[in-house]
Design a protein around this motif. Structure first.
Motif, short mmCIF file in Angstrom:
data_model
loop_
_atom_site.label_atom_id
_atom_site.label_comp_id
_atom_site.label_asym_id
_atom_site.label_seq_id
_atom_site.Cartn_x
_atom_site.Cartn_y
_atom_site.Cartn_z
N LYS A 5 0.83 -1.21 0.00
CA LYS A 5 0.00 0.00 0.00
C LYS A 5 0.86 1.25 0.00
O LYS A 5 0.54 2.24 -0.67
CB LYS A 5 -0.93 0.00 1.21
N LEU A 6 1.96 1.23 0.74
CA LEU A 6 2.87 2.37 0.78
C LEU A 6 3.49 2.60 -0.60
O LEU A 6 3.61 3.74 -1.06
CB LEU A 6 3.95 2.15 1.84
N PHE A 7 3.85 1.54 -1.27
CA PHE A 7 4.43 1.64 -2.61
C PHE A 7 3.42 2.24 -3.58
O PHE A 7 3.75 3.15 -4.36
CB PHE A 7 4.87 0.26 -3.10
N ALA A 9 0.85 4.13 -2.88
CA ALA A 9 0.62 5.53 -2.51
C ALA A 9 1.76 6.41 -3.01
O ALA A 9 1.52 7.52 -3.52
CB ALA A 9 0.46 5.65 -1.00
N SER A 10 2.99 5.94 -2.89
CA SER A 10 4.13 6.75 -3.34
C SER A 10 4.12 6.91 -4.86
O SER A 10 4.47 7.96 -5.39
CB SER A 10 5.45 6.16 -2.86
N VAL A 11 3.72 5.88 -5.60
CA VAL A 11 3.62 5.98 -7.05
C VAL A 11 2.53 6.99 -7.43
O VAL A 11 2.73 7.82 -8.33
CB VAL A 11 3.33 4.59 -7.68
N VAL A 13 1.47 9.57 -5.69
CA VAL A 13 1.95 10.91 -5.35
C VAL A 13 2.96 11.37 -6.41
O VAL A 13 2.93 12.52 -6.84
CB VAL A 13 2.57 10.93 -3.93
N SER A 14 3.83 10.48 -6.86
CA SER A 14 4.81 10.83 -7.88
C SER A 14 4.12 11.24 -9.19
O SER A 14 4.49 12.22 -9.82
CB SER A 14 5.74 9.66 -8.15
#
Length: 98
Positions: A5-7, A9-11, A13-14
């Protein structure tokens, strides 16, 4: 599962940051330099409005704008505002961009 989930979310945001960065380039800056090729048509119409051959001028201008992502402000000169545009030449070493 939390790392997955963190991965994701970071994608997301990017991607959002990239979209915002590209949106900023789609408008002319203070010097009148058009930065994104999305406005090449409008920038080239303005650049070629006083040309004796406006259609030929606009065609060359759009080609240069697509390659350089900028068009110098005004109807002539100001080539220092877009060095790529200013340095592009034809096969005969003549300036390609109006």
């Amino acid at each position: 599962m939390a790392i997955h989930k963190l991965f994701i979310a970071s994608v997301l945001v990017s991607v959002l940051l990239l979209q915002v960065g590209q949106a900023d380039q789609m408008v002319p800056n203070r010097s009148g330099l058009h930065l994104c090729c999305a406005d090449c048509g409008g920038a080239c119409v303005a650049r070629c409005q006083r040309s004796s051959r406006p259609h030929l001028c606009q065609r060359a201008c759009r080609t240069c704008c697509a390659r350089c992502n900028c068009v110098p402000p005004g109807t002539s000169g100001n080539l220092d505002a877009c060095p790529c545009y200013a340095n592009m030449t034809t096969r005969d070493d003549k300036r390609k961009c109006p």
